[in-house]
Design a protein around this motif. Sequence first.
Motif, PDB file in Angstrom:
ATOM      1  N   GLN A   6      35.461  58.469  62.756  1.00  0.00           N
ATOM      2  CA  GLN A   6      35.282  57.887  63.913  1.00  0.00           C
ATOM      3  C   GLN A   6      35.078  56.198  64.004  1.00  0.00           C
ATOM      4  OE1 GLN A   6      35.822  59.088  67.358  1.00  0.00           O
ATOM      5  NE2 GLN A   6      36.671  60.772  66.316  1.00  0.00           N
ATOM      6  N   SER A   8      33.252  54.184  65.666  1.00  0.00           N
ATOM      7  CA  SER A   8      31.753  53.995  66.013  1.00  0.00           C
ATOM      8  C   SER A   8      30.994  54.524  64.693  1.00  0.00           C
ATOM      9  CB  SER A   8      31.511  55.027  67.285  1.00  0.00           C
ATOM     10  OG  SER A   8      31.549  56.379  66.902  1.00  0.00           O
ATOM     11  N   GLU A   9      31.380  55.289  63.730  1.00  0.00           N
ATOM     12  CA  GLU A   9      30.876  55.704  62.800  1.00  0.00           C
ATOM     13  C   GLU A   9      30.986  54.742  61.318  1.00  0.00           C
ATOM     14  OE1 GLU A   9      30.798  59.920  62.292  1.00  0.00           O
ATOM     15  OE2 GLU A   9      30.558  60.097  64.228  1.00  0.00           O
ATOM     16  N   ALA A  12      27.891  53.129  59.426  1.00  0.00           N
ATOM     17  CA  ALA A  12      27.024  53.919  58.280  1.00  0.00           C
ATOM     18  C   ALA A  12      27.652  53.762  57.061  1.00  0.00           C
ATOM     19  CB  ALA A  12      27.001  55.524  58.822  1.00  0.00           C
ATOM     20  N   GLU A  15      26.585  49.888  56.019  1.00  0.00           N
ATOM     21  CA  GLU A  15      25.209  49.211  56.094  1.00  0.00           C
ATOM     22  C   GLU A  15      24.961  48.458  54.790  1.00  0.00           C
ATOM     23  OE1 GLU A  15      23.005  49.073  58.569  1.00  0.00           O
ATOM     24  OE2 GLU A  15      23.841  50.493  59.832  1.00  0.00           O
ATOM     25  N   ASN A  86      11.359  53.593  67.731  1.00  0.00           N
ATOM     26  CA  ASN A  86      11.569  54.698  68.684  1.00  0.00           C
ATOM     27  C   ASN A  86      10.486  54.133  70.018  1.00  0.00           C
ATOM     28  OD1 ASN A  86      13.255  56.299  67.649  1.00  0.00           O
ATOM     29  ND2 ASN A  86      11.705  57.471  66.647  1.00  0.00           N
ATOM     30  N   HIS A 157      19.948  52.768  55.886  1.00  0.00           N
ATOM     31  CA  HIS A 157      20.225  53.709  57.245  1.00  0.00           C
ATOM     32  C   HIS A 157      21.598  54.247  57.049  1.00  0.00           C
ATOM     33  CE1 HIS A 157      20.937  53.925  61.766  1.00  0.00           C
ATOM     34  NE2 HIS A 157      19.961  54.681  61.313  1.00  0.00           N
ATOM     35  N   ARG A 158      21.860  55.306  57.298  1.00  0.00           N
ATOM     36  CA  ARG A 158      23.195  56.123  57.414  1.00  0.00           C
ATOM     37  C   ARG A 158      23.646  56.616  58.569  1.00  0.00           C
ATOM     38  NH1 ARG A 158      25.654  57.851  52.572  1.00  0.00           N
ATOM     39  NH2 ARG A 158      27.181  57.769  53.993  1.00  0.00           N
ATOM     40  N   GLY A 159      22.621  56.173  59.862  1.00  0.00           N
ATOM     41  CA  GLY A 159      23.048  56.529  60.934  1.00  0.00           C
ATOM     42  C   GLY A 159      22.464  57.770  61.491  1.00  0.00           C
ATOM     43  N   TYR A 160      21.984  57.922  62.796  1.00  0.00           N
ATOM     44  CA  TYR A 160      21.593  59.187  63.569  1.00  0.00           C
ATOM     45  C   TYR A 160      20.416  59.637  62.890  1.00  0.00           C
ATOM     46  CZ  TYR A 160      25.912  58.307  65.706  1.00  0.00           C
ATOM     47  OH  TYR A 160      27.260  57.936  66.365  1.00  0.00           O
ATOM     48  N   GLY A 161      19.450  58.933  62.381  1.00  0.00           N
ATOM     49  CA  GLY A 161      18.082  59.148  61.944  1.00  0.00           C
ATOM     50  C   GLY A 161      18.313  59.810  60.420  1.00  0.00           C
ATOM     51  N   LYS A 162      19.454  59.376  59.790  1.00  0.00           N
ATOM     52  CA  LYS A 162      19.552  59.713  58.139  1.00  0.00           C
ATOM     53  C   LYS A 162      19.264  58.578  57.563  1.00  0.00           C
ATOM     54  CE  LYS A 162      23.161  62.791  59.057  1.00  0.00           C
ATOM     55  NZ  LYS A 162      24.711  62.886  58.728  1.00  0.00           N
TER      56      LYS A 162
END
Length: 177
Positions: A6, A8-9, A12, A15, A86, A157-162
């Motif tokens: 995707q 949008s990804e 990741a 980075e 956050n 950062h790898r996205g979505y909290g990873k």
Amino acid sequence: MKSLLQLSEVYAILEPGPVVLLGTALGGRANLMPLSWHCMMEFAPPLVGCVVSAGNHSFSALQATGECVINVPTESLARQLVGCGNCHGDQCDKFACFGLTPLPSAEVAVPRVEECYANLECRVVDRQLVDRYNFFILQVVQAWIDPSVTAPRTLHHRGYGKFMLAGKEIQLASKMR
């Protein structure tokens, strides 16, 4: 066989470097924001480009003062780093909320984070791409490092909290000094 990713990804995959805590201050109130969209642009003087979303409290402070500190945390600060991302800097004192120690800087009016292994005091030197891309060009005017940290395990950062941790180093022949 590869599969489609995707669009949008894509971020990741690309980075660029460690997630840092961007320190800013406005009206005597310091703030910290996790930042991973940054890149080195020049060796001497050291120039760093970074994207700070216009919706962030840090954007307003950086735009108004032209000063910041890039604080480079290691694995031991992972929870504080995510915690800073956050919550909103206009609603809490992130130094106090996350047990971080502010230290005075030498060249800018923004405190450094003592617990980070490196701190880069910066001034905005080019705003040409801010209106269009929220892209600031910073010049590092003072740099600090903890010499006891010889192999920093920085967070990427790898996205979505990873996150991925910096790990094994290899040495190859190079003509760069």
